[in-house]
Design a protein around this motif. Structure first.
Motif, PDB file in Angstrom:
ATOM      1  N   VAL A   1      16.281  11.373 -12.500  1.00 56.61           N
ATOM      2  CA  VAL A   1      17.339  10.418 -12.792  1.00 56.61           C
ATOM      3  C   VAL A   1      18.098  10.089 -11.503  1.00 56.61           C
ATOM      4  CG1 VAL A   1      19.445  10.010 -14.112  1.00 56.61           C
ATOM      5  CG2 VAL A   1      17.566  11.313 -15.129  1.00 56.61           C
ATOM      6  N   PRO A   2      18.291   8.813 -11.192  1.00 54.08           N
ATOM      7  CA  PRO A   2      19.033   8.437  -9.979  1.00 54.08           C
ATOM      8  C   PRO A   2      20.451   9.007 -10.008  1.00 54.08           C
ATOM      9  CG  PRO A   2      17.887   6.559 -10.907  1.00 54.08           C
ATOM     10  CD  PRO A   2      17.767   7.645 -11.908  1.00 54.08           C
ATOM     11  N   TYR A   3      20.984   9.243  -8.820  1.00 52.89           N
ATOM     12  CA  TYR A   3      22.298   9.874  -8.688  1.00 52.89           C
ATOM     13  C   TYR A   3      23.397   9.154  -9.466  1.00 52.89           C
ATOM     14  CZ  TYR A   3      26.607  11.523  -6.555  1.00 52.89           C
ATOM     15  OH  TYR A   3      27.864  12.023  -6.351  1.00 52.89           O
ATOM     16  N   PRO A   4      23.522   7.819  -9.399  1.00 52.07           N
ATOM     17  CA  PRO A   4      24.597   7.149 -10.155  1.00 52.07           C
ATOM     18  C   PRO A   4      24.519   7.429 -11.662  1.00 52.07           C
ATOM     19  CG  PRO A   4      23.646   5.649  -8.565  1.00 52.07           C
ATOM     20  CD  PRO A   4      22.747   6.842  -8.593  1.00 52.07           C
ATOM     21  N   LEU A   5      23.288   7.517 -12.198  1.00 50.95           N
ATOM     22  CA  LEU A   5      23.144   7.817 -13.617  1.00 50.95           C
ATOM     23  C   LEU A   5      23.534   9.263 -13.915  1.00 50.95           C
ATOM     24  CD1 LEU A   5      19.837   5.977 -14.603  1.00 50.95           C
ATOM     25  CD2 LEU A   5      22.188   5.291 -15.048  1.00 50.95           C
ATOM     26  N   GLN A   6      23.151  10.171 -13.009  1.00 55.06           N
ATOM     27  CA  GLN A   6      23.554  11.568 -13.193  1.00 55.06           C
ATOM     28  C   GLN A   6      25.072  11.685 -13.267  1.00 55.06           C
ATOM     29  OE1 GLN A   6      21.780  14.486 -10.544  1.00 55.06           O
ATOM     30  NE2 GLN A   6      19.960  13.210 -10.262  1.00 55.06           N
ATOM     31  N   ARG A   7      25.755  11.000 -12.342  1.00 49.41           N
ATOM     32  CA  ARG A   7      27.226  11.053 -12.316  1.00 49.41           C
ATOM     33  C   ARG A   7      27.802  10.442 -13.590  1.00 49.41           C
ATOM     34  NH1 ARG A   7      30.069  14.317  -9.928  1.00 49.41           N
ATOM     35  NH2 ARG A   7      31.781  12.837  -9.690  1.00 49.41           N
ATOM     36  N   GLY A   8      27.188   9.338 -14.051  1.00 52.54           N
ATOM     37  CA  GLY A   8      27.674   8.708 -15.271  1.00 52.54           C
ATOM     38  C   GLY A   8      27.544   9.625 -16.475  1.00 52.54           C
ATOM     39  N   PHE A   9      26.403  10.295 -16.594  1.00 57.16           N
ATOM     40  CA  PHE A   9      26.211  11.227 -17.695  1.00 57.16           C
ATOM     41  C   PHE A   9      27.195  12.401 -17.606  1.00 57.16           C
ATOM     42  CE2 PHE A   9      22.056   9.242 -18.507  1.00 57.16           C
ATOM     43  CZ  PHE A   9      22.038   9.277 -19.893  1.00 57.16           C
ATOM     44  N   THR A  10      27.448  12.856 -16.404  1.00 53.68           N
ATOM     45  CA  THR A  10      28.369  13.977 -16.227  1.00 53.68           C
ATOM     46  C   THR A  10      29.786  13.585 -16.630  1.00 53.68           C
ATOM     47  OG1 THR A  10      27.027  14.864 -14.415  1.00 53.68           O
ATOM     48  CG2 THR A  10      29.297  15.643 -14.568  1.00 53.68           C
ATOM     49  N   ARG A  11      30.219  12.368 -16.233  1.00 51.38           N
ATOM     50  CA  ARG A  11      31.549  11.900 -16.634  1.00 51.38           C
ATOM     51  C   ARG A  11      31.668  11.806 -18.153  1.00 51.38           C
ATOM     52  NH1 ARG A  11      30.909   8.391 -12.219  1.00 51.38           N
ATOM     53  NH2 ARG A  11      30.238   6.714 -13.621  1.00 51.38           N
ATOM     54  N   LEU A  12      30.622  11.258 -18.769  1.00 52.18           N
ATOM     55  CA  LEU A  12      30.633  11.121 -20.220  1.00 52.18           C
ATOM     56  C   LEU A  12      30.696  12.485 -20.900  1.00 52.18           C
ATOM     57  CD1 LEU A  12      30.384   9.448 -22.795  1.00 52.18           C
ATOM     58  CD2 LEU A  12      27.894   9.485 -22.492  1.00 52.18           C
ATOM     59  N   ALA A  13      29.921  13.440 -20.411  1.00 52.14           N
ATOM     60  CA  ALA A  13      29.923  14.781 -20.991  1.00 52.14           C
ATOM     61  C   ALA A  13      31.301  15.421 -20.868  1.00 52.14           C
ATOM     62  CB  ALA A  13      28.870  15.653 -20.315  1.00 52.14           C
ATOM     63  N   ALA A  14      31.954  15.221 -19.712  1.00 53.17           N
ATOM     64  CA  ALA A  14      33.295  15.781 -19.513  1.00 53.17           C
ATOM     65  C   ALA A  14      34.296  15.150 -20.474  1.00 53.17           C
ATOM     66  CB  ALA A  14      33.739  15.566 -18.064  1.00 53.17           C
ATOM     67  N   ASN A  15      34.184  13.839 -20.669  1.00 51.17           N
ATOM     68  CA  ASN A  15      35.092  13.160 -21.598  1.00 51.17           C
ATOM     69  C   ASN A  15      34.896  13.638 -23.039  1.00 51.17           C
ATOM     70  OD1 ASN A  15      36.409  11.579 -19.692  1.00 51.17           O
ATOM     71  ND2 ASN A  15      34.903   9.929 -19.807  1.00 51.17           N
ATOM     72  N   LEU A  16      33.641  13.827 -23.429  1.00 47.60           N
ATOM     73  CA  LEU A  16      33.374  14.307 -24.777  1.00 47.60           C
ATOM     74  C   LEU A  16      33.904  15.722 -24.972  1.00 47.60           C
ATOM     75  CD1 LEU A  16      29.769  12.964 -25.472  1.00 47.60           C
ATOM     76  CD2 LEU A  16      31.891  12.238 -26.542  1.00 47.60           C
ATOM     77  N   GLU A  17      33.750  16.556 -23.962  1.00 50.20           N
ATOM     78  CA  GLU A  17      34.281  17.916 -24.060  1.00 50.20           C
ATOM     79  C   GLU A  17      35.802  17.886 -24.164  1.00 50.20           C
ATOM     80  OE1 GLU A  17      34.335  21.982 -21.382  1.00 50.20           O
ATOM     81  OE2 GLU A  17      32.471  20.812 -21.500  1.00 50.20           O
TER      82      GLU A  17
END
Length: 361
Positions: A173-189
């Motif tokens: 997965v390209p870096y920008p997508l990795q960061r996007g998924f990580t932000r989303l996971a943090a928001n959901l948590e």
């Protein structure tokens, strides 16, 4: 791959094996649903699935470690989705207390590195205790394992979206997508955490309502859906009325899902703005009010079988309106509605009930 696990034999056997695991999954699902309901824990959904043959073959071919079919612990899976993250712990405790746990193959995926966000779920591999397999027809389930996945509804949303978008490997997965998924996971948590915090705040407020309901209290409790719900459920006179209706008339007591909007409208017309004012009315009219409700059910022509926990509160408002006379009672019935008949649907005349309830003094 270990040659003792013959794929052709598995393909031949698996229809019968899958039927067995389908039976196991259905039984475990029913047991868990009953157990958590008994313990008062709410779930959003509980369902099971049996691994499809193609998925099974792919797993065997990708992991060179299985010597027999029973080594694969997720042939049957049960998913338990809770509303709140804190409910996950409650359900895990219930399951650990009742089922046989395969600790080696169980894992709590919530225990991540402090800086890591992403999929969080508790996976418990369980089997049925021997004393639960009393029927000869269930003997074939003995020793079979089921993987339970327990997670909150927000974690479930994350997992489903993650799967749909194909986000499985960081290296792919390209870096920008990795960061996007990580932000989303943090928001959901964070959202999971905030929902639990709001639940605790609601509990604290409910206890404050209980502590403050007193006619002499210097801190009045305002009328709102939460305070009305607590009052409707905790008032001793209301509980006496419910007990009488359930014991003498065989009615069932149920907690309703009422939003209290119409009750609040009626309270506004009655110029009652605090729970404490309602308490004063009940304390001053306890016995005639109880007779009012008793007469109401004696004269009704319907055959209702359930009394909701807010029903005695509604009866109290009818009693108060009837105490003010016919004209006031008629306006009370239609207040807050566009219907000429109002939203108080009752064939019994409240004014007659009020008079008769007081004539027994």
């Amino acid at each position: 791959m270990d040659k003792t696990l013959n794929l052709e034999v598995i393909k031949f056997r698996y229809p019968d094996v899958s039927r067995l695991y389908e039976k196991l999954g259905s039984k475990v699902t029913d047991i868990i649903r009953s157990m958590i309901s008994t313990e008062g824990v709410k779930s959003h959904a509980i369902y099971h699935r049996v691994k499809e043959l193609k998925s099974l073959i792919d797993k065997i071919e990708s992991k060179d470690k299985y010597s027999k079919l029973e080594d694969i612990t997720d042939l049957c899976g049960v998913r338990i989705i809770t509303y709140l993250a804190s409910d996950v712990d409650s359900i895990v405790k219930i399951i650990r207390d009742k089922f046989v746990i395969d600790e080696i193959n169980s894992i709590d995926k919530r225990k991540k590195d402090a800086k890591e966000f992403g999929y969080k779920s508790v996976h418990l591999v369980v089997s049925l205790p021997d004393n639960w397999i009393g029927s000869p027809i269930d003997q074939e389930l003995k020793g079979l394992k089921v993987e339970l996945q327990i997670r909150s509804i927000l974690e479930h949303a994350w997992a489903e979206i993650e799967h749909d978008l194909g986000y499985k490997s960081d290296s792919a997965v390209p870096y920008p997508l990795q960061r996007g998924f990580t932000r989303l996971a943090a928001n959901l948590e964070s959202a999971d955490f905030e929902f639990d915090r709001l639940k605790n705040m609601k509990k604290e407020y409910e206890q404050e309502v209980v502590d403050s309901i007193d006619p002499t209290s210097v801190v009045p409790v305002s009328v709102n859906p939460i305070s009305l719900s607590v009052f409707a459920n905790s008032n001793s006179t209301f509980n006496e009325i419910r007990d009488e209706l359930t014991k003498e008339r065989g009615m069932k007591y149920a907690r309703g899902n009422k939003n209290f909007d119409k009750i609040i409208e009626k309270l506004s017309y009655l110029k009652i703005n605090t729970i404490n004012e309602l308490e004063v009315v009940i304390n001053a009219n306890k016995e005639p009010f109880k007779r009012f409700v008793r007469l109401l059910f004696e004269r009704r022509k319907d055959s209702r079988e359930v009394i909701l926990h807010e029903s005695p509160l509604e009866y109290l408002l009818h009693y108060i309106a009837a105490s003010k006379g016919r004209e006031y009672l008629n306006k009370y019935k239609v207040y807050g509605t566009n219907s000429p008949e109002g939203n108080v649907k009752e064939i019994t005349d409240f004014l007659d009930l009020y008079r008769d309830a007081h004539s027994n003094n």
